[in-house]
Design an enzyme around this catalytic site. Structure first.
Site, PDB file in Angstrom:
ATOM      1  NE  ARG A  53      -3.875   2.062   2.407  1.00  0.00           N
ATOM      2  CZ  ARG A  53      -3.852   3.045   3.306  1.00  0.00           C
ATOM      3  NH1 ARG A  53      -2.927   3.050   4.254  1.00  0.00           N
ATOM      4  NH2 ARG A  53      -4.745   4.015   3.283  1.00  0.00           N
ATOM      5  CG  HIS A  57      -1.349   5.310  -0.491  1.00  0.00           C
ATOM      6  ND1 HIS A  57      -2.135   6.089   0.344  1.00  0.00           N
ATOM      7  CD2 HIS A  57      -2.120   4.253  -0.839  1.00  0.00           C
ATOM      8  CE1 HIS A  57      -3.329   5.514   0.496  1.00  0.00           C
ATOM      9  NE2 HIS A  57      -3.332   4.402  -0.213  1.00  0.00           N
ATOM     10  CG  ASN A  85      -0.721   8.980   2.386  1.00  0.00           C
ATOM     11  OD1 ASN A  85      -1.313   8.060   1.841  1.00  0.00           O
ATOM     12  ND2 ASN A  85      -0.072   9.920   1.696  1.00  0.00           N
ATOM     13  CG  HIS A 184      -7.666  -3.639  -1.614  1.00  0.00           C
ATOM     14  ND1 HIS A 184      -7.251  -3.220  -2.865  1.00  0.00           N
ATOM     15  CD2 HIS A 184      -7.657  -2.532  -0.834  1.00  0.00           C
ATOM     16  CE1 HIS A 184      -7.012  -1.916  -2.826  1.00  0.00           C
ATOM     17  NE2 HIS A 184      -7.253  -1.476  -1.615  1.00  0.00           N
TER      18      HIS A 184
END
Length: 322
Positions: A53, A57, A85, A184
């Site tokens: 992740r 990001h 975040n 996910h």
């Protein structure tokens, strides 16, 4: 899955990026990163989804330039401290340790952006996923702002149309959304991201979003209390993934009727279509990687290292937490 993030190159500049980029300047680069990630994973398996992740990001903002690693200053709130975040991004310290190991052997050679890309690949493998080669040679970003994260990262309430538009802006397709969604399947969500949909959904008698399976909502309620505070969410989040799974199983035993697991023809059709998309995407990745070897994902900020070759970059690292 995370190879998609490596392909995000919006606003890229021309540079040399290729598999084996550090073969002569720092031959042990990928091994040192792998050893650091594996050691951290041995202590907490939540490291893997968190780093995947973290890489996404970073890449989805203005390319894979490591700008998510930059600390805030008194005059600037950086990406890492923006709402999408903070506090949900974790394990910056694993990237720190990998970078420190590299600096001890090859000072000023391996960029922080490449460390994060290697670490994400290793996280996929440690989670049981397929390994893949990572083109390297990215240059570290020196600009990181809260606004960049807020304006680029998909939100938890994004609709399908929002996602399609957001991905299209990065030259990515619906198939890419499907593959990224597959990331996910490891890790767990924070309760605060969906408690409104199982307790307080508007215009319903039971507070449950009618688009959710009732059985699934029941299981989620067994895990997440109403009005979860995001600051306290780790009690129900990645740190305790094993306990969450046990709670799901216990909730399933208490819930009458079948679990919401697809068994019918429609569900089978869904899995077949998804499988074809994934296979097609997997087969297309090598060609896509070759097409973007001339891009390093760096943004076009005024304080970029655009135009410098790797030799010039050695010894000139951006002011980061590393």
């Amino acid at each position: 899955v995370v190879t998609l993030a490596a392909l995000l190159s919006s606003g890229a500049v021309v540079a040399c990026i290729d598999v084996g980029f550090y073969d002569t300047t720092c031959p042990s680069a990928e091994t040192l990163v792998q050893q650091t990630v594996a050691a951290a994973f041995g202590n907490d398996s939540g490291v893997a989804p968190a780093i995947i992740r973290l890489h996404f990001h970073d890449c989805f903002v203005k390319g894979c330039d490591g700008s998510v690693l930059i600390d805030s200053t008194p005059g600037n709130k950086a990406e890492k401290d923006s709402a999408p975040n903070f506090p949900s991004l974790r394990f910056f310290d694993v990237v720190d340790r990998a970078k420190a190991a590299l600096e001890a052997q090859c000072p000023g050679v391996v960029s922080c952006a490449d460390v994060l890309a290697f670490a994400a690949r290793d996280s996929v493998v440690l989670s049981g996923g397929l390994g893949y080669q990572v083109p390297a040679g990215r240059r570290d970003g020196r600009v990181s702002t809260e606004a960049d994260a807020l304006n680029n990262l998909p939100g938890p309430t994004s609709t399908a149309s929002d996602l399609v538009a957001g991905f299209a802006a990065k030259n990515l397709t619906v198939e890419d959304i499907v593959v990224l969604s597959g990331a996910h399947t490891i890790g767990v969500s924070h309760c605060s991201s969906f408690t409104e949909r199982i307790y307080n959904f508007p215009n319903t008698t039971d507070g449950i979003d009618p688009k959710l399976s009732k059985a699934y909502a029941f299981l989620l309620k067994g895990i997440c209390p109403p009005n979860t505070n995001p600051d306290d969410d780790d009690a129900h989040g990645p740190h305790h993934a094993g306990e969450v799974r046990q709670q799901v199983l216990r909730g399933a035993e208490q819930q009458p009727g079948p679990l919401p697991v697809g068994r019918g023809a429609a569900d089978q059709r869904h899995h077949e279509v998804a499988g074809r998309l994934l296979r097609a995407q997997r087969g297309g990745v090598p060609d896509q990687v070759r097409q973007v070897h001339a891009q390093d994902g760096a943004n076009r900020g005024a304080l970029r290292d655009a135009g410098r070759d790797q030799a010039q970059l050695q010894g000139h690292q951006p002011h980061q937490r590393h």
